[in-house]
Motif scaffolding. Structure first.
Motif, short mmCIF file in Angstrom:
data_model
loop_
_atom_site.label_atom_id
_atom_site.label_comp_id
_atom_site.label_asym_id
_atom_site.label_seq_id
_atom_site.Cartn_x
_atom_site.Cartn_y
_atom_site.Cartn_z
N ILE A 84 0.85 -1.18 0.00
CA ILE A 84 0.00 0.00 0.00
C ILE A 84 0.89 1.23 0.00
O ILE A 84 1.87 1.30 0.74
N PHE A 85 0.59 2.17 -0.89
CA PHE A 85 1.28 3.45 -0.94
C PHE A 85 0.37 4.48 -0.28
O PHE A 85 -0.78 4.66 -0.72
N ILE A 86 0.87 5.13 0.75
CA ILE A 86 0.12 6.14 1.48
C ILE A 86 0.75 7.49 1.15
O ILE A 86 1.90 7.75 1.53
N GLY A 87 0.02 8.32 0.44
CA GLY A 87 0.57 9.60 -0.01
C GLY A 87 -0.24 10.79 0.44
O GLY A 87 -1.44 10.70 0.70
N LYS A 88 0.44 11.92 0.52
CA LYS A 88 -0.18 13.19 0.87
C LYS A 88 0.29 14.24 -0.13
O LYS A 88 1.49 14.40 -0.36
N SER A 89 -0.66 14.92 -0.77
CA SER A 89 -0.38 16.02 -1.68
C SER A 89 0.52 15.59 -2.83
O SER A 89 0.19 14.65 -3.55
N ILE A 90 1.67 16.23 -3.01
CA ILE A 90 2.58 15.84 -4.10
C ILE A 90 3.05 14.39 -3.92
O ILE A 90 3.35 13.70 -4.89
N GLY A 91 3.03 13.91 -2.69
CA GLY A 91 3.37 12.52 -2.43
C GLY A 91 2.42 11.54 -3.09
O GLY A 91 2.80 10.41 -3.42
N THR A 92 1.17 11.96 -3.34
CA THR A 92 0.22 11.08 -4.02
C THR A 92 0.60 10.90 -5.49
O THR A 92 0.47 9.81 -6.03
N ALA A 93 1.10 11.97 -6.10
CA ALA A 93 1.55 11.88 -7.50
C ALA A 93 2.84 11.06 -7.58
O ALA A 93 3.02 10.25 -8.49
N LEU A 94 3.73 11.25 -6.62
CA LEU A 94 4.97 10.47 -6.59
C LEU A 94 4.68 8.99 -6.37
O LEU A 94 5.29 8.13 -7.01
N ALA A 95 3.73 8.68 -5.50
CA ALA A 95 3.36 7.29 -5.26
C ALA A 95 2.82 6.65 -6.54
O ALA A 95 3.21 5.54 -6.91
N ALA A 96 1.94 7.36 -7.23
CA ALA A 96 1.37 6.83 -8.48
C ALA A 96 2.46 6.66 -9.54
O ALA A 96 2.48 5.66 -10.26
N HIS A 97 3.37 7.60 -9.60
CA HIS A 97 4.48 7.52 -10.56
C HIS A 97 5.32 6.27 -10.33
O HIS A 97 5.61 5.51 -11.25
N PHE A 98 5.71 6.04 -9.08
CA PHE A 98 6.58 4.89 -8.79
C PHE A 98 5.82 3.57 -8.86
O PHE A 98 6.40 2.54 -9.20
#
Length: 189
Positions: A84-98
């Motif tokens: 599970i990737f838990i992201g916040k803000s720009i971290g959500t885009a980074l999670a989806a990218h990786f």
């Protein structure tokens, strides 16, 4: 695969893993036997300096991606029964990218996405929490993209980009509801 589970935390620019959404979701993951990896990155600009500036936003994304690549590139994701990737803000885009770049197939817990997240995240990849007073992502974008991508959308009335309102008691009640929904999602894995 011995039913090992992994949660990777992708913070925002000014929203680190010691702030409520990430802190408590990380604790819930740990309580449910997930190994935790936190990725960290430093940005060339402050969040308020890149809002509505596509060039600086892209620079911030690329800077963070370069810093994350080394950490995530060494993980054998196939060794885990659930990621599970838990992201916040720009971290959500980074999670989806990786997730895409490394072909992880992770489930996503998305806290206050930036619009760019919806250009990258896989269809039916997870749940999205969005504040209805979030200046970073227009409500119509969040609603339309979640519907199009079959992402479960939870909205928080009068909440900003941190899913907070102007009232502490309301924020505490909202946080409890958000964490209950996050835990339900986490337990589906």
């Amino acid at each position: 695969m011995d039913n090992k589970k992994l949660a990777v935390i992708f913070p925002g620019m000014g929203y680190h893993s010691d702030k409520p959404l990430l802190y408590f979701s990380k604790r819930i993951a740990r309580e449910n036997s997930y190994e935790i990896i936190e990725v960290n990155y430093k940005f060339p600009h402050k969040a308020r300096e890149i809002m509505n500036d596509k060039i600086r936003m892209q620079e911030a994304f690329e800077t963070a991606a370069d810093q994350i690549k080394e950490v995530l590139g060494n993980i054998s994701f196939e060794d885990y029964s659930d990621v599970i990737f838990i992201g916040k803000s720009i971290g959500t885009a980074l999670a989806a990218h990786f997730d895409n770049e490394l072909q992880v197939g992770a489930r996503h817990l998305v806290f206050t996405p930036v619009p760019q997240t919806f250009d990258i995240i896989r269809k039916n990849a997870g749940v999205v929490f969005h504040g209805l007073d979030d200046p970073w992502c227009p409500n119509d974008v969040a609603e339309a993209k979640c519907k199009e991508l079959e992402l479960t959308l939870y909205t928080v009335d009068k909440a900003n980009h941190s899913l907070e309102t102007k009232h502490v008691a309301t924020d505490i009640r909202n946080l409890q509801d958000i964490m209950q929904k996050a835990e339900q999602f986490l337990l589906q894995g």
